[in-house]
Design a protein around this motif. Structure first.
Motif, PDB file in Angstrom:
ATOM      1  N   THR A  28      43.973  44.294  27.063  1.00 39.50           N
ATOM      2  CA  THR A  28      43.666  45.613  27.618  1.00 39.50           C
ATOM      3  C   THR A  28      44.170  45.682  29.053  1.00 39.50           C
ATOM      4  O   THR A  28      44.538  44.665  29.656  1.00 39.50           O
ATOM      5  CB  THR A  28      42.151  45.890  27.612  1.00 39.50           C
ATOM      6  OG1 THR A  28      41.511  45.009  28.545  1.00 39.50           O
ATOM      7  CG2 THR A  28      41.555  45.702  26.223  1.00 39.50           C
ATOM      8  N   THR A  29      44.180  46.890  29.601  1.00 40.27           N
ATOM      9  CA  THR A  29      44.437  47.062  31.028  1.00 40.27           C
ATOM     10  C   THR A  29      43.117  46.881  31.776  1.00 40.27           C
ATOM     11  O   THR A  29      42.057  46.717  31.166  1.00 40.27           O
ATOM     12  CB  THR A  29      45.024  48.457  31.306  1.00 40.27           C
ATOM     13  OG1 THR A  29      44.073  49.446  30.886  1.00 40.27           O
ATOM     14  CG2 THR A  29      46.325  48.655  30.539  1.00 40.27           C
ATOM     15  N   THR A  30      43.159  46.920  33.113  1.00 43.65           N
ATOM     16  CA  THR A  30      41.938  46.705  33.905  1.00 43.65           C
ATOM     17  C   THR A  30      40.901  47.797  33.698  1.00 43.65           C
ATOM     18  O   THR A  30      39.712  47.584  33.933  1.00 43.65           O
ATOM     19  CB  THR A  30      42.296  46.611  35.397  1.00 43.65           C
ATOM     20  OG1 THR A  30      43.071  47.755  35.763  1.00 43.65           O
ATOM     21  CG2 THR A  30      43.079  45.338  35.681  1.00 43.65           C
ATOM     22  N   GLY A  32      40.261  49.003  30.787  1.00 40.19           N
ATOM     23  CA  GLY A  32      39.743  48.860  29.436  1.00 40.19           C
ATOM     24  C   GLY A  32      40.557  49.507  28.345  1.00 40.19           C
ATOM     25  O   GLY A  32      40.192  49.447  27.162  1.00 40.19           O
ATOM     26  N   ARG A 103      43.034  40.763  30.145  1.00 38.13           N
ATOM     27  CA  ARG A 103      43.237  41.998  30.896  1.00 38.13           C
ATOM     28  C   ARG A 103      44.453  41.858  31.803  1.00 38.13           C
ATOM     29  O   ARG A 103      44.564  40.898  32.569  1.00 38.13           O
ATOM     30  CB  ARG A 103      41.985  42.341  31.714  1.00 38.13           C
ATOM     31  CG  ARG A 103      40.809  42.760  30.840  1.00 38.13           C
ATOM     32  CD  ARG A 103      39.588  43.108  31.692  1.00 38.13           C
ATOM     33  NE  ARG A 103      38.526  43.660  30.866  1.00 38.13           N
ATOM     34  CZ  ARG A 103      37.642  42.914  30.211  1.00 38.13           C
ATOM     35  NH1 ARG A 103      37.697  41.589  30.299  1.00 38.13           N
ATOM     36  NH2 ARG A 103      36.705  43.491  29.486  1.00 38.13           N
TER      37      ARG A 103
END
Length: 820
Positions: A28-30, A32, A103
């Motif tokens: 995921t990205t930071t 979410g 992440r």
């Protein structure tokens, strides 16, 4: 037994490399959000060597299958985000390990432009034909171009007569990077058999070529596209292949390129050495009054062939301005072949006469093909472009043959006289020289967002000079008759112009409408006597229409129509005489007409699957190696003939199957109903039948840098004029190892593991032929004795700018995962 052990050992090797543990996780990205299309690489902790890779799906999930016990690094990278690593230890006791959520953090600062490439299917359906992406196939490296072409769907190679068929039809134009290989088809087959496949990117099988292509080739166009060098700096590659079947083989190739912002210099050299072997068995019955009546014959031929080939390419592209490119290249292809054929035959002339024939035929063939090409490309914008090309080609082919034979009855006496083909010694010779100049110019422009135009003109001028003949040793003298001699001069000019419009009719419908006009002026004369053999003038329009409709995302419906032509080649028209046996000769047919073909195709393609139906109608289809009686009824003539009508209804189906991430399969089917008429035989007839070919390919990605491939195809029985051709099946296998620290690639392949490449040919089974002949020919190639095993090694090198080193290293690793 050897073949069985070879098959078992291949499967055991694949099975032993199969791993035990599957590794999964999510990214995921930071904030979410799921991170799709992230490169996930599995690296060795000791030296960071690449082990395996994949990309995350739209939900951010990833899966790496078949990992052996050990310590690894997981590497996650995507444009615009910082690269991150995660330690991974596998004990081998767990079938599945879930690594949790990873992440990615956004990368600050200006980013370098990188092209993200997606994996291509092996087969891709287009309105104009099928694209075969062969660059990453295990079996491609170390093979010849002809071997790769043979494995392509719908392609059949007649190894005995050196002919190429596409979707069951002859009349194929072969091109290299969009330029026609202007050699007789017999030499094209030899050329492809000596050309390395290492640099082939893809093969376009175009049954419906657009207006920009020459109209020549009633069956369509086979366009072999080579890899393009895109690296800045100096780069190159080298490879060698050694192998053995019944005889030894070798092939070596090297490339060297240098590219900068203003100049691109490229070169390549290929050398091949091939000793091969074949056998032919013939059983025949015919009524030949000049031999005394009914004759039954059995024969055995053994041929040993040795051939070397050399290909050289030198070229340069210069960019004098931002939107202009000037280029030139020189290509030379040379080949030398030596063949020794020993024939033993028995002729039983009823009621009680037995004749024995023994011959030893040694021929040497040398050909050389040189071409100089110059081009100019001017771009005013991405939408507006002008191209100019000029090519000049010189082709020479020299053949010499020495035949020693004896033809006697049971008392040792010679039948008939010592004249011509019954002489105990003969010499054959042929010297052909072809010169071709080609000029092309094209212009394309996007007139609006929905309309694009392309137009162009082309001129080709050909001069073909050929001298050939057979000399017979009669009464202590070498004698050459007019029947066995040939001195031909052929001149041909072809002028062409075309226009094509591409229109976006709506957001889901696109149309391409084009028309090409070609005018040909052909003259063939006897250079010795000045007598005219052929004088033809033909002007004709060749329209084409392509329509595509996007039904929904990833699903497209296609409809297309084209008209094509196949002009008789020089060898088809020339009235030469080539030796076959004491009762038969090869010759041309000056009365041969060109073939006009109309094609209609409908297709349905998705992101993975494709299905098409092709209707093709030929007027005066050219069928080669047909048999007729000589005018004086004393000889069998083997020559090309026109079939008044030929209709094919062909279905093509492409099905990829992904069992999992490390095991992928591709299947194809090409076949359908075929109908044609024959009127050159004693009894004219029509023939209808169902003919087909199937191809399969299985690719396995294995641990530790290994990969494997198994492929094969089956061609059903088919018919060509009055000939019946038997079906056969081929199975190939290969395994590849990518060595650590960019040390190269090692590969082992086996061709025709089952030894089934045999050609069965029958005359006289469909109707009454010349001299009421009925025969069976069984041709056994080298691999029927032992599979052809090849070991290949290749390595690439390249220099890049220092400031781009880290980014290019990342690209190189990623390219192993997401291939073009």
């Amino acid at each position: 037994m050897i073949r069985v052990l070879l098959i078992i050992s291949c499967w055991l090797c694949f099975a032993s490399l199969h791993a035990q543990t599957n590794v999964s996780g999510s990214i995921t990205t930071t904030n979410g959000q799921p991170a799709a299309a992230v490169n996930v690489l599995l690296l060795n902790t000791k030296d960071s060597a690449f082990i395996k890779g994949t990309i995350s799906d739209p939900s951010g999930a990833f899966l790496l299958s078949g990992i052996t016990a050990g310590e690894y690094l997981l590497r996650f990278s995507m444009v615009g985000y910082r690269t991150m690593y995660s330690f991974l230890q596998i004990t081998g006791t767990d079938r599945t390990i879930h690594t949790g959520i990873h992440r990615l953090e956004a990368e600050e600062g200006e980013l370098e432009t990188i092209v993200i490439r997606s994996e291509k299917l092996l087969y891709q359906q287009k309105p104009e034909g099928i694209i075969v992406n062969v660059a990453d196939n295990v079996l491609t490296r170390g093979s010849t171009a002809l071997e790769v072409l043979t494995r392509s769907p719908g392609v059949t190679i007649d190894q005995r007569n050196n002919n190429i068929y596409l979707n069951g039809k002859s009349g194929v134009t072969v091109m290299m990077d969009g330029k026609a290989v202007r050699m007789p088809v017999e030499q094209v087959v030899v050329f492809l058999n000596g050309m390395s496949a290492n640099d082939i990117d893809k093969i376009e099988l175009l049954s419906m070529p657009p207006a920009g292509y020459d109209a020549d080739g009633s069956a369509g166009v086979i366009n072999i596209q080579l890899r393009k060098n895109k690296k800045k700096g100096t780069s190159g590659s080298g490879s060698f292949t050694t192998g053995y079947g019944k005889r030894e083989k070798f092939m070596g190739s090297a490339t060297l390129n240098h590219a900068s912002e203003k100049i691109n210099i490229y070169s390549s050299l290929t050398y091949s050495y091939n000793r091969t072997y074949s056998e032919m068995f013939i059983a025949s019955g015919q009524h030949m009054p000049f031999m005394g009546g009914d004759v039954y014959m059995t024969a055995e031929d053994t041929s040993r062939v040795f051939r070397t080939s050399r290909d050289i390419v030198l070229g340069m592209d210069i960019m004098p301005g931002k939107n202009m490119t000037l280029g030139a290249n020189v290509t030379n292809n040379a080949s030398k072949g030596s063949a020794l054929t020993v024939t033993d035959a028995e002729y039983n002339v009823l009621p009680d006469s037995l004749l024995s024939f023994r011959s030893r035929n040694h021929n040497i063939n040398r050909w050389n093909n040189s071409m100089v090409a110059v081009f100019l490309e001017k771009k005013w914008s991405d939408a507006q472009k002008f191209n100019f090309n000029t090519d000049y080609l010189i082709f020479s082919n020299k053949l010499s043959a020495d035949v020693g034979s004896s033809f006697t009855d049971k008392h040792g006496n010679k039948p008939g006289t010592d004249e011509m083909l019954f002489a105990p010694m003969q010499k054959g010779f042929a010297d052909t020289r072809i010169k071709v100049a080609v000029f092309t110019a094209s212009y394309s422009n996007r007139l609006s967002e929905k309309l694009k135009i392309e137009t162009g003109v082309k001129t080709s001028v050909t001069r073909n000079k050929s001298v050939s003949g057979i000399q017979s040793f009669v009464n202590e003298n070498w004698v050459e008759s007019e029947q066995t001699s040939n001195n031909i001069l052929m001149k041909e000019q072809v002028y062409a112009a075309y226009t094509s419009l591409t229109a976006a009719v709506s957001s889901t419908i696109q149309a391409v409408i084009g028309v090409r006009y070609e005018y040909s002026d052909t003259h063939m004369d006897n250079a010795a006597t000045g007598e005219k053999i052929t004088a033809r003038h033909l002007g004709k329009l060749f329209p084409n229409i392509f329509l595509s409709k996007k039904i929904q995302p990833g699903i497209e419906l296609q409809l297309s129509y084209t008209r094509r032509i196949s002009r008789p080649s020089y060898n088809d028209l020339a009235s030469y005489v080539g030796y076959s046996d004491p009762t038969a000769v090869y010759t041309g047919n000056p009365l041969l007409k060109p073939t006009i073909t109309d094609n209609l195709k409908v297709g349905l393609s998705t992101k993975k699957y494709s299905l098409s139906l092709l209707y093709s109608k030929d007027h005066n289809a050219i069928s080669r190696f047909q048999i007729t009686e000589s005018p004086n009824k004393e000889m069998l003539f083997i020559s090309p003939q026109n079939l008044p009508k030929q209709v094919f209804l062909t279905m093509q189906l492409m099905v990829p199957v992904a069992v999992n991430e490390w095991w992928k399969m591709h299947y194809s089917f090409t076949g359908g109903l075929r109908h044609y008429e024959v009127n050159h035989t004693k009894q004219p007839f029509t023939k209808s039948y169902f003919g087909y070919s199937t191809n399969f390919n299985q690719q396995l990605i294995l641990p530790a840098g290994f990969s494997a491939e198994i492929s094969g195809w089956y061609n059903s029985r088919s018919f060509d004029g009055s000939k019946r051709l038997g079906g056969f099946f081929i199975l190939n296998a290969g395994i590849k190892k990518e060595l650590k620290k960019n040390a190269g690639v090692l590969q082992l392949t086996a061709s025709d593991i089952l030894g089934r490449e045999r050609y069965f040919i029958n005359y006289g089974t469909l109707t009454e032929e010349a001299f009421s002949i009925r025969n069976t020919v069984d041709v056994r190639t080298e691999s029927t004795v032992f599979p052809i095993i090849k070991l290949s090694y290749s390595r690439s090198f390249g220099a890049v700018k220092k400031e781009n080193k880290q980014r290019n290293t990342t690209q190189e690793e990623s390219s192993r995962v997401i291939r073009e």
